[in-house]
Design an enzyme around this catalytic site. Sequence first.
Site, PDB file in Angstrom:
ATOM      1  N   GLY A 112      -4.212  -4.298 -15.463  1.00  0.00           N
ATOM      2  CA  GLY A 112      -3.076  -3.547 -16.002  1.00  0.00           C
ATOM      3  C   GLY A 112      -2.568  -2.484 -15.037  1.00  0.00           C
ATOM      4  O   GLY A 112      -3.323  -1.930 -14.242  1.00  0.00           O
ATOM      5  N   GLY A 176     -30.193  10.025  -3.276  1.00  0.00           N
ATOM      6  CA  GLY A 176     -29.745  10.676  -4.506  1.00  0.00           C
ATOM      7  C   GLY A 176     -30.802  10.615  -5.596  1.00  0.00           C
ATOM      8  O   GLY A 176     -31.253   9.523  -5.951  1.00  0.00           O
ATOM      9  N   ALA A 177     -31.205  11.795  -6.094  1.00  0.00           N
ATOM     10  CA  ALA A 177     -32.206  11.852  -7.178  1.00  0.00           C
ATOM     11  C   ALA A 177     -31.549  12.241  -8.490  1.00  0.00           C
ATOM     12  O   ALA A 177     -32.022  13.104  -9.217  1.00  0.00           O
ATOM     13  CB  ALA A 177     -33.325  12.832  -6.818  1.00  0.00           C
ATOM     14  N   VAL A 233     -28.651  12.850   3.713  1.00  0.00           N
ATOM     15  CA  VAL A 233     -28.565  11.599   4.480  1.00  0.00           C
ATOM     16  C   VAL A 233     -27.229  11.558   5.216  1.00  0.00           C
ATOM     17  O   VAL A 233     -26.178  11.798   4.639  1.00  0.00           O
ATOM     18  CB  VAL A 233     -28.734  10.374   3.547  1.00  0.00           C
ATOM     19  CG1 VAL A 233     -28.433   9.080   4.287  1.00  0.00           C
ATOM     20  CG2 VAL A 233     -30.142  10.351   2.981  1.00  0.00           C
ATOM     21  N   GLY A 266     -23.455   9.365  -6.936  1.00  0.00           N
ATOM     22  CA  GLY A 266     -22.365   9.708  -7.841  1.00  0.00           C
ATOM     23  C   GLY A 266     -21.371   8.565  -7.994  1.00  0.00           C
ATOM     24  O   GLY A 266     -21.520   7.502  -7.376  1.00  0.00           O
ATOM     25  N   ARG A 267     -20.362   8.779  -8.847  1.00  0.00           N
ATOM     26  CA  ARG A 267     -19.351   7.757  -9.113  1.00  0.00           C
ATOM     27  C   ARG A 267     -17.961   8.364  -9.061  1.00  0.00           C
ATOM     28  O   ARG A 267     -17.800   9.566  -9.263  1.00  0.00           O
ATOM     29  CB  ARG A 267     -19.594   7.114 -10.495  1.00  0.00           C
ATOM     30  CG  ARG A 267     -20.935   6.420 -10.602  1.00  0.00           C
ATOM     31  CD  ARG A 267     -21.128   5.766 -11.967  1.00  0.00           C
ATOM     32  NE  ARG A 267     -20.176   4.715 -12.241  1.00  0.00           N
ATOM     33  CZ  ARG A 267     -20.341   3.440 -11.925  1.00  0.00           C
ATOM     34  NH1 ARG A 267     -21.432   3.048 -11.294  1.00  0.00           N
ATOM     35  NH2 ARG A 267     -19.430   2.545 -12.230  1.00  0.00           N
ATOM     36  N   ALA A 314     -21.708   7.041 -21.301  1.00  0.00           N
ATOM     37  CA  ALA A 314     -21.089   6.081 -22.218  1.00  0.00           C
ATOM     38  C   ALA A 314     -20.788   6.719 -23.576  1.00  0.00           C
ATOM     39  O   ALA A 314     -19.712   6.508 -24.144  1.00  0.00           O
ATOM     40  CB  ALA A 314     -22.023   4.883 -22.400  1.00  0.00           C
ATOM     41  N   HIS A 438     -46.883  13.246 -40.140  1.00  0.00           N
ATOM     42  CA  HIS A 438     -48.021  13.323 -39.232  1.00  0.00           C
ATOM     43  C   HIS A 438     -48.732  11.989 -39.230  1.00  0.00           C
ATOM     44  O   HIS A 438     -48.941  11.411 -40.291  1.00  0.00           O
ATOM     45  CB  HIS A 438     -48.984  14.425 -39.687  1.00  0.00           C
ATOM     46  CG  HIS A 438     -50.216  14.475 -38.839  1.00  0.00           C
ATOM     47  ND1 HIS A 438     -50.202  14.992 -37.551  1.00  0.00           N
ATOM     48  CD2 HIS A 438     -51.480  14.039 -39.075  1.00  0.00           C
ATOM     49  CE1 HIS A 438     -51.430  14.889 -37.044  1.00  0.00           C
ATOM     50  NE2 HIS A 438     -52.213  14.316 -37.941  1.00  0.00           N
TER      51      HIS A 438
HETATM   52  P1  NAI Z   1     -25.516  11.966  -9.781  1.00  0.00           P
HETATM   53  O1  NAI Z   1     -24.304  12.746  -9.466  1.00  0.00           O
HETATM   54  O2  NAI Z   1     -26.217  12.192 -11.064  1.00  0.00           O
HETATM   55  O3  NAI Z   1     -26.603  12.171  -8.623  1.00  0.00           O
HETATM   56  C1  NAI Z   1     -26.293  11.930  -7.266  1.00  0.00           C
HETATM   57  C2  NAI Z   1     -27.206  12.747  -6.389  1.00  0.00           C
HETATM   58  O4  NAI Z   1     -26.998  12.363  -5.046  1.00  0.00           O
HETATM   59  C3  NAI Z   1     -26.925  14.252  -6.457  1.00  0.00           C
HETATM   60  O5  NAI Z   1     -28.081  14.930  -6.875  1.00  0.00           O
HETATM   61  C4  NAI Z   1     -26.501  14.596  -5.051  1.00  0.00           C
HETATM   62  O6  NAI Z   1     -26.960  15.866  -4.641  1.00  0.00           O
HETATM   63  C5  NAI Z   1     -27.153  13.501  -4.213  1.00  0.00           C
HETATM   64  N1  NAI Z   1     -26.514  13.254  -2.913  1.00  0.00           N
HETATM   65  C6  NAI Z   1     -25.182  13.182  -2.659  1.00  0.00           C
HETATM   66  N2  NAI Z   1     -24.978  12.970  -1.334  1.00  0.00           N
HETATM   67  C7  NAI Z   1     -26.190  12.909  -0.738  1.00  0.00           C
HETATM   68  C8  NAI Z   1     -26.642  12.695   0.601  1.00  0.00           C
HETATM   69  N3  NAI Z   1     -25.798  12.511   1.617  1.00  0.00           N
HETATM   70  N4  NAI Z   1     -27.979  12.686   0.852  1.00  0.00           N
HETATM   71  C9  NAI Z   1     -28.861  12.872  -0.151  1.00  0.00           C
HETATM   72  N5  NAI Z   1     -28.488  13.073  -1.442  1.00  0.00           N
HETATM   73  C10 NAI Z   1     -27.177  13.078  -1.747  1.00  0.00           C
HETATM   74  O7  NAI Z   1     -25.062  10.445  -9.633  1.00  0.00           O
HETATM   75  P2  NAI Z   1     -25.772   9.063  -9.941  1.00  0.00           P
HETATM   76  O8  NAI Z   1     -27.229   9.180 -10.161  1.00  0.00           O
HETATM   77  O9  NAI Z   1     -25.289   8.158  -8.859  1.00  0.00           O
HETATM   78  O10 NAI Z   1     -25.107   8.642 -11.309  1.00  0.00           O
HETATM   79  C11 NAI Z   1     -23.692   8.480 -11.395  1.00  0.00           C
HETATM   80  C12 NAI Z   1     -23.209   8.815 -12.780  1.00  0.00           C
HETATM   81  O11 NAI Z   1     -23.667   7.858 -13.716  1.00  0.00           O
HETATM   82  C13 NAI Z   1     -23.694  10.171 -13.226  1.00  0.00           C
HETATM   83  O12 NAI Z   1     -22.633  10.875 -13.799  1.00  0.00           O
HETATM   84  C14 NAI Z   1     -24.744   9.858 -14.244  1.00  0.00           C
HETATM   85  O13 NAI Z   1     -24.822  10.830 -15.277  1.00  0.00           O
HETATM   86  C15 NAI Z   1     -24.289   8.502 -14.805  1.00  0.00           C
HETATM   87  N6  NAI Z   1     -25.451   7.740 -15.231  1.00  0.00           N
HETATM   88  C16 NAI Z   1     -26.107   8.120 -16.340  1.00  0.00           C
HETATM   89  C17 NAI Z   1     -27.234   7.460 -16.742  1.00  0.00           C
HETATM   90  C18 NAI Z   1     -27.931   7.924 -17.950  1.00  0.00           C
HETATM   91  O14 NAI Z   1     -27.350   8.668 -18.717  1.00  0.00           O
HETATM   92  N7  NAI Z   1     -29.176   7.546 -18.159  1.00  0.00           N
HETATM   93  C19 NAI Z   1     -27.785   6.332 -15.998  1.00  0.00           C
HETATM   94  C20 NAI Z   1     -27.026   6.039 -14.830  1.00  0.00           C
HETATM   95  C21 NAI Z   1     -25.904   6.717 -14.479  1.00  0.00           C
END
Ligand code: NAI
Length: 463
Positions: A112, A176-177, A233, A266-267, A314, A438
Amino acid sequence: MYDLLILGSGPAGYVAAIRASQLGLKVGCIEKGEPGGTCLNIGCIPSKTLLDSSQKFHELQTKYANLGIVSKDISLDLAKMMINKQEIVSQLVDGVRTLLKSNKVEFIKGTGKLVGKDEVEVTAENRTHTYKTKNIVIATGSYPAELPNIKFSDDIVDSEGALSFQKVPNNLVIVGAGAIGLELGSVWSRLGSNVTILEAQKEFLPSLDRRVSRLILREFKLQGLSIFLDCQVQALNESTKGIEINYKEKEQENSIEADKVILAVGRKANLNNLFSEELKPSIKNGLIEVNDFCQTDVKGIWAIGDVVRGPKLAHKASEEGIMVAERIAGLDAGLNYGNIPNVIYTHPEIAWVGMSEDELKKSEISYKAGSFPFSANGRALTAGETSGIVKLYADATTDKILGVQVFGPSASELVQQALIAMDNGITSKKLGETVFSHPTVSEALHEANLSINARAIHIQNKL
Ligand code: NAI
C-alpha cells in the site's frame, strides 16, 4: 468507499481492523506478506517457541538428573525443532486470517501507498488498484537496524535469520544486550553455542533498578552467557575462516572471532515508499509524529505501533489499534502509556512496569519500597527456580502501587497481577489483604507488597 483502510496486518493492524469491524465500520486491511506481521511470522511467536524448546533441551541435560529423572542419549534434532516452530507460526497465521474473515474485514494482498488523504494505492504482482477511504491507519511496523558500514549477510544476521540457523553455531557473537540479544543468546547458548554478547552501554538493562540488573547479569554469567558492557562494535570483517568483530572496549581496541554474528541493535520504522510527495504526515527521528490518540497532523490519517513513539512492543501496538478503531467509530477511547508492561523471555523471565527507583528518585514523589527473593518462596524452591527477586514501589502518601520489577519464575504473569492493581488504583495495603494461594510463586509478589509496610512473614523486615 471504505470507512477505514489499514496498512499492515501485524498486532497493530489486524487488531485495529477487527475492533473497527466489530463497531460496524467497513474495513480493509492491506498486507504485502502473511497476516500477523513480524510478531507472528518472524518475531515473538517463533522466538518464544525456540525459547521454550531450547529450555526443555537444556533442563533435560542439566537439571532433571538431580530430580531423579534419568534420561540417556539426549540429542538435538534442530531440523525438527525448526519444523515445530514453523507449524506453530502457521497455525497462528491461519488463525488471524480466519479472524479477519469471520469479522468481515477485507484482506487486501499487496503493497500500500498513500496517494491522497482518502486514497490508497495497492500494488500486487505489477498491478495497481486505488481504493477510496474515509480514514487511513498506518501500521507498517519496523525492520532490524544495521550498524554504519555493517551489512547483513549469510553469517551476519538479524533476528529473523537467527531464528532459522540450520546448525548450531560454535562461536556466536551478538551485538546488543537488549530483549532480542538476550533472548536469542539464551536460545543458542542452551543449544550448545559459545555465546558472547557485546553491549555499547555501560549499564546492563538500564530501565531496571541496579540491584535487579546486577542480579540478572550474575545469573546470566552463571548460565554461560559472556556479556561485556561498554563495548562499541565498530566493524565486522568476513573471511573464509569466519568473522572478525572489532570493537572498542572502554577506550581499548579489541577483537573477537565468530562463525555467526547476530545484530540486535534496535529496530527502525517501516516508512519507505509509503507516501506520495504531496501527502506526508510529519516525521521526526524516523517516526511518524502523532498525538496521544495516534492522530497524525493530516486529518483522517492515523499511525500506530512501531511507526510511532513509545516502546516497540506488540501489546502496546494492539492497544493503540483498539484505541484508534474506537475513536474513528466516535467513541472516547484512550490508552494509559505509563502502564505498559515489558517482558524479556529469558529464563528466568524479566518483567517490569511503571516507575523504577531511579525515576522515583528523580521525581518529587515520596515512595516506599518492598522486595522479596524467590529463594524464600516455597513453590519456587519445589520447582528449583530460586533465582531472582520481586521489587515493588508504592506512593508513601496514597499507598498506590507505582512500579514493579520481577526477575524470576513466571515474572511476566506476576507483573500482570501488579499491573491490574496499578491500573485500578488498588493500594499496597489492599493487595496485602488479598488472599494468595499457597504454595504459588505469586506469594513472592504478595510478600514483597507486605514488606513495603514491614509486614512480610517469610523474610526479616527492614524497619
Ligand atoms: P534494543 O534497543 O532493546 O537493544 C539494542 C542494544 O544494542 C542497546 O542496548 C544498544 O546500546 C546496543 N547497541 C547499539 N549499537 C551498538 C554497537 N555498535 N555495539 C554494541 N552494542 C550496541 O533493541 P533490540 O534488542 O534489537 O530489540 C528491538 C525492539 O524489539 C526493541 O524495542 C524491543 O523492545 C523489541 N522486542 C521486544 C521483545 C520482548 O518484549 N520480549 C523481544 C524482541 C524484541
